[in-house]
Every structure is written in structure tokens, then in C-alpha cells.
Design an enzyme around this catalytic site. Structure first.
Site, PDB file in Angstrom:
ATOM      1  N   ARG A 259       0.823  -1.233   0.000  1.00 49.63           N
ATOM      2  CA  ARG A 259       0.000   0.000   0.000  1.00 49.63           C
ATOM      3  C   ARG A 259       0.849   1.271   0.000  1.00 49.63           C
ATOM      4  NH1 ARG A 259      -3.354  -3.057   3.509  1.00 49.63           N
ATOM      5  NH2 ARG A 259      -5.099  -3.841   2.301  1.00 49.63           N
TER       6      ARG A 259
ATOM      7  N   LYS B 190       3.188  11.723 -11.209  1.00 50.57           N
ATOM      8  CA  LYS B 190       2.331  10.861 -12.039  1.00 50.57           C
ATOM      9  C   LYS B 190       3.092   9.580 -12.334  1.00 50.57           C
ATOM     10  CE  LYS B 190      -0.559  14.141 -14.552  1.00 50.57           C
ATOM     11  NZ  LYS B 190      -0.894  14.681 -15.872  1.00 50.57           N
TER      12      LYS B 190
ATOM     13  N   GLU C 137      10.248  19.243 -24.512  1.00 46.97           N
ATOM     14  CA  GLU C 137       9.543  19.534 -23.244  1.00 46.97           C
ATOM     15  C   GLU C 137      10.112  20.792 -22.574  1.00 46.97           C
ATOM     16  OE1 GLU C 137       6.801  18.468 -22.001  1.00 46.97           O
ATOM     17  OE2 GLU C 137       6.454  16.566 -23.022  1.00 46.97           O
TER      18      GLU C 137
ATOM     19  N   LYS D 139       7.705  23.392 -13.483  1.00 46.52           N
ATOM     20  CA  LYS D 139       6.776  22.278 -13.252  1.00 46.52           C
ATOM     21  C   LYS D 139       6.462  22.130 -11.762  1.00 46.52           C
ATOM     22  CE  LYS D 139       5.226  17.750 -14.265  1.00 46.52           C
ATOM     23  NZ  LYS D 139       5.372  16.464 -14.901  1.00 46.52           N
TER      24      LYS D 139
ATOM     25  N   GLU E 192      -4.312  18.023 -11.040  1.00 45.28           N
ATOM     26  CA  GLU E 192      -4.691  18.507 -12.370  1.00 45.28           C
ATOM     27  C   GLU E 192      -6.185  18.819 -12.488  1.00 45.28           C
ATOM     28  OE1 GLU E 192      -2.438  16.688 -15.674  1.00 45.28           O
ATOM     29  OE2 GLU E 192      -4.212  17.030 -16.912  1.00 45.28           O
TER      30      GLU E 192
ATOM     31  N   ARG F 103      -2.643  22.837 -13.543  1.00 41.25           N
ATOM     32  CA  ARG F 103      -1.685  21.844 -14.075  1.00 41.25           C
ATOM     33  C   ARG F 103      -1.957  21.510 -15.545  1.00 41.25           C
ATOM     34  NH1 ARG F 103       0.697  16.507 -10.822  1.00 41.25           N
ATOM     35  NH2 ARG F 103       2.065  15.825 -12.503  1.00 41.25           N
TER      36      ARG F 103
ATOM     37  N   ASN G 175      -0.181  20.722 -20.453  1.00 43.57           N
ATOM     38  CA  ASN G 175      -0.605  19.931 -21.614  1.00 43.57           C
ATOM     39  C   ASN G 175      -0.570  20.725 -22.911  1.00 43.57           C
ATOM     40  OD1 ASN G 175      -1.062  17.782 -19.939  1.00 43.57           O
ATOM     41  ND2 ASN G 175      -3.203  18.329 -19.571  1.00 43.57           N
TER      42      ASN G 175
ATOM     43  N   HIS H 268       0.123  19.098 -26.165  1.00 48.90           N
ATOM     44  CA  HIS H 268      -0.069  17.657 -25.967  1.00 48.90           C
ATOM     45  C   HIS H 268      -1.388  17.133 -26.532  1.00 48.90           C
ATOM     46  CE1 HIS H 268       3.411  18.145 -23.469  1.00 48.90           C
ATOM     47  NE2 HIS H 268       3.437  16.880 -23.133  1.00 48.90           N
TER      48      HIS H 268
ATOM     49  N   HIS I  20      -0.400  14.142 -28.506  1.00 50.08           N
ATOM     50  CA  HIS I  20      -0.809  12.766 -28.141  1.00 50.08           C
ATOM     51  C   HIS I  20      -1.532  12.086 -29.304  1.00 50.08           C
ATOM     52  CE1 HIS I  20      -0.723  13.292 -23.491  1.00 50.08           C
ATOM     53  NE2 HIS I  20       0.419  12.855 -23.971  1.00 50.08           N
TER      54      HIS I  20
ATOM     55  N   HIS J 177       7.486  10.841 -28.202  1.00 52.54           N
ATOM     56  CA  HIS J 177       6.664  11.825 -27.511  1.00 52.54           C
ATOM     57  C   HIS J 177       7.092  13.275 -27.809  1.00 52.54           C
ATOM     58  CE1 HIS J 177       4.151  13.343 -24.252  1.00 52.54           C
ATOM     59  NE2 HIS J 177       5.196  14.004 -23.785  1.00 52.54           N
TER      60      HIS J 177
HETATM   61  N1  LIG Z   1       4.974  10.673 -15.268  1.00 55.88           N
HETATM   62  C1  LIG Z   1       4.961  11.760 -15.997  1.00 55.88           C
HETATM   63  O1  LIG Z   1       4.551  12.845 -15.573  1.00 55.88           O
HETATM   64  C2  LIG Z   1       5.516  11.693 -17.381  1.00 55.88           C
HETATM   65  C3  LIG Z   1       5.814  12.860 -18.078  1.00 55.88           C
HETATM   66  C4  LIG Z   1       6.409  12.750 -19.324  1.00 55.88           C
HETATM   67  C5  LIG Z   1       6.670  11.509 -19.873  1.00 55.88           C
HETATM   68  N2  LIG Z   1       6.359  10.394 -19.160  1.00 55.88           N
HETATM   69  C6  LIG Z   1       6.653   9.058 -19.691  1.00 55.88           C
HETATM   70  O2  LIG Z   1       8.068   8.947 -19.821  1.00 55.88           O
HETATM   71  C7  LIG Z   1       8.351   8.017 -20.857  1.00 55.88           C
HETATM   72  C8  LIG Z   1       9.375   8.641 -21.770  1.00 55.88           C
HETATM   73  O3  LIG Z   1      10.538   8.943 -21.016  1.00 55.88           O
HETATM   74  P1  LIG Z   1      11.998   8.852 -21.663  1.00 55.88           P
HETATM   75  O4  LIG Z   1      12.022   9.664 -22.883  1.00 55.88           O
HETATM   76  O5  LIG Z   1      12.955   9.122 -20.577  1.00 55.88           O
HETATM   77  O6  LIG Z   1      12.028   7.320 -22.159  1.00 55.88           O
HETATM   78  P2  LIG Z   1      12.898   6.045 -21.736  1.00 55.88           P
HETATM   79  O7  LIG Z   1      12.863   5.809 -20.306  1.00 55.88           O
HETATM   80  O8  LIG Z   1      12.423   4.954 -22.639  1.00 55.88           O
HETATM   81  O9  LIG Z   1      14.394   6.460 -22.139  1.00 55.88           O
HETATM   82  C9  LIG Z   1      14.707   6.677 -23.494  1.00 55.88           C
HETATM   83  C10 LIG Z   1      15.899   5.799 -23.925  1.00 55.88           C
HETATM   84  O10 LIG Z   1      17.092   6.362 -23.376  1.00 55.88           O
HETATM   85  C11 LIG Z   1      17.839   5.343 -22.680  1.00 55.88           C
HETATM   86  N3  LIG Z   1      18.567   6.036 -21.612  1.00 55.88           N
HETATM   87  C12 LIG Z   1      18.079   6.495 -20.446  1.00 55.88           C
HETATM   88  N4  LIG Z   1      19.024   7.227 -19.821  1.00 55.88           N
HETATM   89  C13 LIG Z   1      20.128   7.200 -20.592  1.00 55.88           C
HETATM   90  C14 LIG Z   1      21.405   7.801 -20.493  1.00 55.88           C
HETATM   91  N5  LIG Z   1      21.733   8.625 -19.496  1.00 55.88           N
HETATM   92  N6  LIG Z   1      22.311   7.555 -21.473  1.00 55.88           N
HETATM   93  C15 LIG Z   1      21.973   6.761 -22.540  1.00 55.88           C
HETATM   94  N7  LIG Z   1      20.773   6.205 -22.701  1.00 55.88           N
HETATM   95  C16 LIG Z   1      19.842   6.436 -21.744  1.00 55.88           C
HETATM   96  C17 LIG Z   1      16.796   4.342 -22.239  1.00 55.88           C
HETATM   97  O11 LIG Z   1      17.358   3.069 -22.035  1.00 55.88           O
HETATM   98  C18 LIG Z   1      15.840   4.364 -23.447  1.00 55.88           C
HETATM   99  O12 LIG Z   1      16.335   3.539 -24.465  1.00 55.88           O
HETATM  100  C19 LIG Z   1       7.032   7.716 -21.540  1.00 55.88           C
HETATM  101  O13 LIG Z   1       6.569   6.472 -21.120  1.00 55.88           O
HETATM  102  C20 LIG Z   1       6.115   8.812 -21.049  1.00 55.88           C
HETATM  103  O14 LIG Z   1       4.764   8.411 -21.012  1.00 55.88           O
HETATM  104  C21 LIG Z   1       5.796  10.451 -17.937  1.00 55.88           C
END
Ligand SMILES: NC(=O)c1ccc[n+]([C@@H]2O[C@H](COP(=O)([O-])OP(=O)(O)OC[C@H]3O[C@@H](n4cnc5c(N)ncnc54)[C@H](O)[C@@H]3O)[C@@H](O)[C@H]2O)c1
Length: 361
Positions: free
Chosen positions: A124, A146, A188, A230, A240, A244, A248, A251, A255, A267
């Protein structure tokens, strides 16, 4: 540099975001001092593990105060699935965690989202720390709480809002990011300055070369400003229900493009396209000046983020995705739109024909 996120002034939910360079190793001391966990469970992905294996050993596995374990998931968005969630859950439970155990999400947004989600449900809720290693995860996903996983129907359909106990952002991780991931993340940063910080947007315009070359000082300024924007917004509207929503911006259309591409378009590239269309909508509605619109187009072009990806997807399919994603009423769909660089409003109803004309521009 330290940013404090104060949530409803409840001290048990307030946490720090530490931002710096060569800061990662300070976790070795900070974890036992601040959290005194009985055990640490580090979740990472296969790429991050391969690149930072010796750092993982030095910072997490060599602790004398508690036992540490590392669990690695395959790199990539596919890991944000029910299957990987189930497997990860089983592996964590096998380690016999207690309420004093600490989960550490070490990686990009995928690792952060799934590990954060598990932290919110295991026993939990146990404490977790975000150690983001991509731009997207440093400026966006690690801040705001999130968490979640994807379903075949759509992204992020299952999740929680569950704040981390600490966020450790080391800018130097960005140096090893592949080129495509780097520019994907810049979108972003551009978005956050467009919605809330004209001065920082001006800084971006003057420091394009620094960012193209991943100059550490330039990156540090941009990441720090984005995180500040942020976290201020999240403090005011964690769930949100209002403000918040300005995050978006770009987005709604972004999206829809991601979904139409079956998530082959990353993204950030989709959001950049969404920024162009949604800034165009603002301009057509008489809210955004021609000059500001042009500045936005210029900056996205300089970062290679203006690729006209949307031409591959016809407006009818995009509109269907927008309607699936958003609540609509008979007058249109609610957008977050800018009235100038640095100022964004939310819940602005826009009619289909306006969106269509901006999309096809
Ligand atoms: N929770 C939220 O508020 C929120 C906000 C924005 C995005 N997201 C989510 O985040 C995800 C996208 O995040 P992302 O772009 O970090 O993707 P990711 O975690 O897939 O990383 C992108 C790639 O970079 C590699 N990588 C990570 N760090 C590295 C480093 N320092 N050096 C070399 N390679 C590295 C990873 O292995 C992967 O192949 C999506 O699932 C999206 O929905 C969530």
C-alpha cells in the site's frame, strides 16, 4: 541547487529535487542519512545498466548500512506494460520488502513511471526516489508524481499520483543520451518556457549552439528552470483539476499524433508538432501575435523539431484520437492555449474547424 516541492503544506509529502553535476554519488551518503532503509531496491533498464554499471555498484551496491538489490527491465516503452509490471512486482515481493524499504527508479521516464507505480501499490505504498537520466525524465516525469503503465488501448491508462520522497537530478547523465533521445527531450523544455517563462525562452534563443553541443552550463540552466516551472505548478494543483492543465500545451494534438503513429513517433517530436499546431490555433483565434508565433516556429526549427510529421496523418484520424483522449462538449474540445510566450490559459473550447485549419496550415 535545490528546489523544494511543498504539497498542501504537509511536511510528510514535501520533498526535495536536488539538481547538479557529478551529484549522483552523493546518494551514497544521503540514502542512509535521510531514509535509513532496511533495504534498497534499484529498478533500472538494460541500457542504463550497461552504461552506468560501475556507478550503480559504487553508489548503491557498496553500502554497508543496508542491503541493496538491482532489478533490470528491458529498455524501451514496451516495458511500461502489465506483463513487465507483474514480473517486476513478483521480483520485488521475493525480496521481502518492508515499509522501511526504499525503491529507487534509476533511468528514464519508463523506469520512473513503472517503478513509481509499484512503489505506490506495494504494501500500500513504500518510499521511492527518482534518479532520472534522460531530459524527459529530468524535466518532466520525475517531477509531479504521475506514475503508471500503458494498456494496448492507450498510454498511461493505469496509474496513480504518488510523489517521490526525493529526486536527484545529475545533469551529466544527459551526455550519454543518444542524439534522438536528446532532441526528443528538448521539446519539453521548449514547451515549459513557452507556457511560463518568457525570459528563459529568450535565453534559449540566445543559446541555441550551447544546447546543440550539450554545453553543461546551458543544460543546467534550462533543466533547472524547467523543473522550477513544473514544481511550482504541481504545488498549486497536484491533481490537475485546473492550473496543471497548462502543462498539456502542445499535448492535445501531440498525443493524437503519437497514437496515430502507433507510438512510433517519439513523444517529444509529437509534442513539438502539437506546439506548432496549438500555437497556430492561438494565432488564428487572435490570442497570439504573429511575432511570438514566428519565434516559436524558429526555435523548433533550430532544434530540428519542426519536421512536418503531421502530414503523414490525415485530420480525421487525428480528430478521432483527440476525442478519445479529451472530454468534449457540444461547443468543442478544451485546449491549453498561449496568449503570449510565457502565458498559458486552460479549458479553452476550440471548434473542430479551427483545429482543422491550424493542423492543415
Ligand atoms: N509521469 C509523468 O509525468 C511523465 C511525463 C512525461 C513523460 N512520461 C513518460 O516517460 C516516458 C518517456 O521517457 P523517456 O524519454 O525518458 O524514455 P525512456 O525511459 O524509454 O528512455 C529513453 C531511452 O534512453 C535510454 N537512456 C536512459 N538514460 C540514458 C542515459 N543517461 N544515457 C543513454 N541512454 C539512456 C533508455 O534506455 C531508453 O532507451 C514515456 O513512457 C512517457 O509516457 C511520464
Amino acid at each position: 541547487m535545490e528546489i523544494k516541492v511543498n504539497l498542501n503544506k504537509r511536511s510528510d509529502r514535501t520533498y526535495k529535487i536536488q539538481i547538479g553535476r557529478k551529484d549522483f554519488s552523493s546518494l551514497k551518503k544521503l540514502i542512509p542519512q535521510k531514509f535509513a532503509p532496511d533495504k534498497c531496491i534499484v529498478v533500472t533498464d538494460s541500457n542504463v545498466k550497461r552504461i552506468y554499471n560501475s556507478e550503480i555498484k559504487a553508489v548503491f551496491l557498496s553500502s554497508k548500512e543496508h542491503r541493496s538489490f538491482v532489478i533490470t527491465i528491458p529498455a524501451g516503452e514496451k516495458s511500461k506494460s502489465q506483463k513487465v509490471r507483474d514480473k517486476l512486482e513478483r521480483e520485488i515481493i521475493k525480496l521481502n520488502p518492508s515499509r522501511q524499504s526504499l525503491l529507487i527508479a534509476f533511468g528514464g521516464g519508463v523506469v520512473g513511471d513503472i517503478a513509481g507505480f509499484l512503489a505506490s501499490t506495494i504494501l500500500r505504498g513504500i518510499k521511492y526516489i527518482q534518479v532520472p537520466t534522460t531530459i524527459i525524465s529530468q524535466v518532466d516525469s520525475s517531477v509531479g508524481g504521475k506514475t503508471g503503465i500503458n494498456l494496448p488501448e492507450s498510454k498511461n491508462l493505469i496509474g496513480t499520483i504518488y510523489q517521490p520522497a526525493h529526486v536527484q537530478i545529475d545533469i551529466d547523465f544527459i551526455q550519454t543520451l543518444p542524439e534522438e533521445e536528446y532532441f526528443n527531450g528538448l521539446a519539453e523544455i521548449v514547451k515549459s518556457f513557452i507556457i511560463a517563462d518568457e525570459k528563459a525562452f529568450g535565453y534559449l534563443e540566445k543559446n541555441i549552439n550551447g544546447l546543440l553541443k550539450r554545453n553543461p552550463q546551458t543544460l543546467q540552466y534550462c533543466i533547472k528552470q524547467s523543473v522550477g516551472i513544473k514544481s511550482k505548478i504541481v504545488e498549486q494543483d497536484e491533481n490537475e483539476t485546473g492550473l496543471r492543465k497548462i502543462l498539456n500545451f502542445g499535448h492535445t494534438v501531440g498525443h493524437a499524433i503519437e497514437a496515430c503513429s502507433n507510438y512510433r513517433v517519439k513523444h517529444g517530436f509529437a509534442v513539438a508538432e502539437g506546439i506548432l499546431v496549438e500555437a497556430q490555433i492561438s494565432n488564428q483565434l487572435g490570442k497570439l501575435s504573429e511575432n511570438d508565433l514566428q519565434r516559436i516556429k524558429n526555435i523548433l526549427e533550430k532544434f530540428g523539431l519542426s519536421k512536418n510529421i503531421r502530414r503523414k496523418y490525415d485530420f480525421n484520424s487525428i480528430w478521432k484520437k483527440i476525442l478519445f483522449d479529451k472530454k468534449k462538449n457540444k461547443n468543442g474540445v478544451g485546449f491549453s492555449l498561449i496568449s503570449k510566450i510565457g502565458k498559458c490559459e486552460y479549458n479553452i473550447l476550440v471548434e473542430r474547424y479551427v483545429v482543422k485549419s491550424a493542423y492543415n496550415k
